[in-house]
Design a protein around this motif. Structure first.
Motif, mmCIF file in Angstrom:
data_model
loop_
_atom_site.group_PDB
_atom_site.id
_atom_site.type_symbol
_atom_site.label_atom_id
_atom_site.label_comp_id
_atom_site.label_asym_id
_atom_site.label_seq_id
_atom_site.Cartn_x
_atom_site.Cartn_y
_atom_site.Cartn_z
ATOM 1 N N GLU A 39 15.296 -52.411 9.643
ATOM 2 C CA GLU A 39 14.169 -51.496 9.609
ATOM 3 C C GLU A 39 13.029 -52.181 8.887
ATOM 4 O OE1 GLU A 39 15.693 -49.138 5.596
ATOM 5 O OE2 GLU A 39 15.730 -48.129 7.540
ATOM 6 N N MET A 40 11.845 -51.546 8.914
ATOM 7 C CA MET A 40 10.707 -52.120 8.220
ATOM 8 C C MET A 40 11.005 -52.246 6.731
ATOM 9 S SD MET A 40 7.273 -50.466 9.916
ATOM 10 C CE MET A 40 6.240 -51.761 9.204
ATOM 11 N N LEU A 41 10.456 -53.281 6.140
ATOM 12 C CA LEU A 41 10.585 -53.438 4.699
ATOM 13 C C LEU A 41 9.883 -52.297 3.978
ATOM 14 C CD1 LEU A 41 9.788 -57.229 4.176
ATOM 15 C CD2 LEU A 41 12.035 -56.150 4.122
ATOM 16 N N PHE A 46 9.601 -55.761 -0.316
ATOM 17 C CA PHE A 46 8.651 -56.869 -0.206
ATOM 18 C C PHE A 46 8.370 -57.484 -1.572
ATOM 19 C CE2 PHE A 46 4.380 -58.622 -0.340
ATOM 20 C CZ PHE A 46 4.412 -59.508 0.732
ATOM 21 N N ASN A 47 8.128 -56.644 -2.567
ATOM 22 C CA ASN A 47 7.822 -57.156 -3.896
ATOM 23 C C ASN A 47 8.997 -57.923 -4.488
ATOM 24 O OD1 ASN A 47 5.227 -56.131 -3.845
ATOM 25 N ND2 ASN A 47 5.765 -54.243 -4.923
ATOM 26 N N ALA A 48 10.218 -57.454 -4.217
ATOM 27 C CA ALA A 48 11.400 -58.171 -4.709
ATOM 28 C C ALA A 48 11.520 -59.529 -4.044
ATOM 29 C CB ALA A 48 12.651 -57.339 -4.456
ATOM 30 N N LEU A 49 11.262 -59.581 -2.740
ATOM 31 C CA LEU A 49 11.308 -60.859 -2.036
ATOM 32 C C LEU A 49 10.248 -61.810 -2.563
ATOM 33 C CD1 LEU A 49 12.434 -62.610 0.273
ATOM 34 C CD2 LEU A 49 10.776 -61.486 1.796
ATOM 35 N N VAL A 203 9.061 -53.982 13.234
ATOM 36 C CA VAL A 203 8.625 -55.188 12.542
ATOM 37 C C VAL A 203 8.866 -55.000 11.049
ATOM 38 C CG1 VAL A 203 6.908 -55.913 14.229
ATOM 39 C CG2 VAL A 203 6.243 -54.312 12.424
ATOM 40 N N ASP A 204 8.932 -56.080 10.321
ATOM 41 C CA ASP A 204 9.156 -55.972 8.882
ATOM 42 C C ASP A 204 7.912 -55.493 8.148
ATOM 43 O OD1 ASP A 204 11.923 -57.063 8.679
ATOM 44 O OD2 ASP A 204 10.967 -58.815 9.568
ATOM 45 N N ILE A 205 6.757 -55.903 8.650
ATOM 46 C CA ILE A 205 5.491 -55.607 7.983
ATOM 47 C C ILE A 205 4.395 -55.688 9.033
ATOM 48 C CG2 ILE A 205 5.178 -58.045 7.341
ATOM 49 C CD1 ILE A 205 3.831 -57.095 4.745
ATOM 50 N N LEU A 206 3.328 -54.930 8.867
ATOM 51 C CA LEU A 206 2.161 -55.029 9.737
ATOM 52 C C LEU A 206 1.191 -56.050 9.161
ATOM 53 C CD1 LEU A 206 1.511 -51.225 10.379
ATOM 54 C CD2 LEU A 206 2.559 -52.845 11.973
ATOM 55 N N ALA A 207 0.607 -56.843 10.042
ATOM 56 C CA ALA A 207 -0.430 -57.796 9.647
ATOM 57 C C ALA A 207 -1.769 -57.291 10.185
ATOM 58 C CB ALA A 207 -0.123 -59.179 10.199
ATOM 59 N N ARG A 230 5.546 -44.669 6.054
ATOM 60 C CA ARG A 230 6.641 -45.542 5.650
ATOM 61 C C ARG A 230 6.348 -47.011 5.941
ATOM 62 N NH1 ARG A 230 11.447 -42.982 4.630
ATOM 63 N NH2 ARG A 230 12.638 -44.826 5.279
ATOM 64 N N ALA A 231 5.252 -47.289 6.638
ATOM 65 C CA ALA A 231 4.916 -48.668 6.997
ATOM 66 C C ALA A 231 4.205 -49.371 5.851
ATOM 67 C CB ALA A 231 4.024 -48.682 8.236
ATOM 68 N N ILE A 232 4.494 -50.653 5.698
ATOM 69 C CA ILE A 232 3.736 -51.484 4.772
ATOM 70 C C ILE A 232 2.941 -52.507 5.574
ATOM 71 C CG2 ILE A 232 5.371 -51.160 2.894
ATOM 72 C CD1 ILE A 232 6.298 -54.106 3.404
ATOM 73 N N ALA A 233 1.899 -53.034 4.966
ATOM 74 C CA ALA A 233 1.015 -53.950 5.685
ATOM 75 C C ALA A 233 0.355 -54.902 4.709
ATOM 76 C CB ALA A 233 -0.060 -53.165 6.440
ATOM 77 N N TRP A 234 -0.080 -56.039 5.252
ATOM 78 C CA TRP A 234 -1.042 -56.852 4.514
ATOM 79 C C TRP A 234 -2.390 -56.737 5.208
ATOM 80 C CZ3 TRP A 234 2.346 -61.208 6.542
ATOM 81 C CH2 TRP A 234 1.759 -61.904 7.583
#
Length: 367
Positions: A39-41, A46-49, A203-207, A230-234
């Motif tokens: 599932e998406m991060l 993400f911060n832990a990675l 996807v893991d993260i949205l760009a 629930r989505a994260i993005a950069w």
């Protein structure tokens, strides 16, 4: 009718290239590499990675790398044309970047907004969303191939779903100007189907890439908050100078938006600007935000939308620090010194640059 079956995280996605219809079924996951993409991060994931890796390596160019390999991309949809016509070539580029040392592959959806797919390919919105989902399937297949080729199973490879700006749909270079005038609602209507397809494909993260316009950034961030919580993005921006977006908005105003949405925006910075503009821009950003910084600049050449070609600008192009070459070290460590935590390349960079970038990071960590 030939069907191509490719896994997307917890689903098997079957794409029929005549109608881009999508079916799915759940399946079990046994390997470590499969378990990393269920599932998406989350923001905490993400911060832990990032805390573990210190610096994450984003891949390099897709479209211009396809051109280097002989594809004709003189089309309004650029790499999305190859996504439809020759997806295996895209998978090979993704794989080469993973094998060169990239931690993150960006999907071939930058130019694949469903509105553009309708306009240029005659697709329905659902067919366009299925094609966006296929871009994730291709990247995921490359990720699996990278593990099979020897990438350690405990090394977490990520997929970033590319969300290009409205200017990319216009195909007139306005992603470097931000001078289009749409309402917030119009911009959200443009972005919603592609974001929905990428989120559904897990996807893991949205760009959010090459964003030149304050109104567009606000529209997309508000959309994420309201409909994709629930989505994260950069967020990668294009800039006029070290302190302003291409549309003239101070970066401080952009950071104010990011800080309001920092549960979802996990990194912010610049992409597809000249490499020699990156250090000063990162330094400026580091003074006004606590959010991790990113950069993946282009080679320093300038895109001519009328001729669909890149041109060298001698005043902005440092041949001794050319991201098209293998000489990454003089650039990358300077970016990191100015706060970058995610680094990579954009247009006119390639696997050789990412390989050199990774080697230099590994060397710095061993000292």
């Amino acid at each position: 009718m030939q069907k191509h079956t490719t896994g997307i995280s917890s689903a098997v996605v079957i794409l029929c290239f005549e109608d881009y219809s999508v079916d799915s079924e759940s399946r079990s996951h046994e390997s470590a590499e499969d378990k990393s993409c269920l599932e998406m991060l989350t923001r905490d994931n993400f911060n832990a990675l990032l805390a573990t890796k210190s610096v994450l390596v984003i891949d390099g160019a897709l479209a211009s790398e396809l051109e280097e390999r002989g594809h004709d991309l003189n089309h309004s949809l650029w790499s999305a044309k190859i996504l439809r016509d020759d997806p295996s070539s895209i998978e090979k580029v993704h794989l080469d970047y993973f094998l060169a040392g990239a931690d993150i592959a960006i999907t071939a959806s930058y130019q694949a907004a469903p509105l553009g797919l309708t306009k240029h390919f005659g697709m329905t919105e659902d067919e366009g969303k299925a094609m966006v989902a296929h871009s994730v399937a291709i990247a995921n297949s490359a990720r699996k191939a990278a593990y099979s080729a020897g990438v350690e199973s405990n090394r977490q490879l990520l997929l970033a779903g590319s969300v290009g700006p409205f200017g990319a749909y216009l195909a007139d270079g306005s992603e470097y100007r931000g001078d289009y005038r749409l309402t917030i609602e119009e911009l959200q209507n443009f972005h919603r189907p592609r974001i929905q397809a990428l989120v559904d494909a897990e996807v893991d993260i949205l760009a959010l890439e090459t964003m030149p316009s304050y109104n567009e950034i606000k529209a997309v961030l508000d959309l994420l908050h309201a409909e994709f919580p629930r989505a994260i993005a950069w967020l990668g921006c294009t800039t006029r100078d070290v302190a302003h977006l291409c549309d003239g908005t101070p970066l401080q105003a952009v950071l104010d938006l990011v800080h309001e949405n920092d549960l979802q925006i996990v990194a912010v910075g610049v992409n597809c600007i000249a490499s020699n503009a990156v250090p000063a821009t990162l330094h400026h950003l580091s003074q006004i935000t606590h959010v991790p910084l990113l950069c993946y600049p282009n080679s320093g050449e300038v895109w001519d939308a009328s001729t669909k070609r890149w041109h060298t600008e001698p005043s902005d192009y440092d041949a001794q620090a050319n991201p098209k070459s293998e000489q990454a070290d003089s650039l990358v460590m300077l970016w990191i010194q100015n706060g970058a935590r995610l680094v990579g390349g954009c247009c006119r960079t390639g696997p050789a640059f990412i390989k050199a970038l990774r080697a230099d990071l590994d060397d710095s960590h061993s000292k």
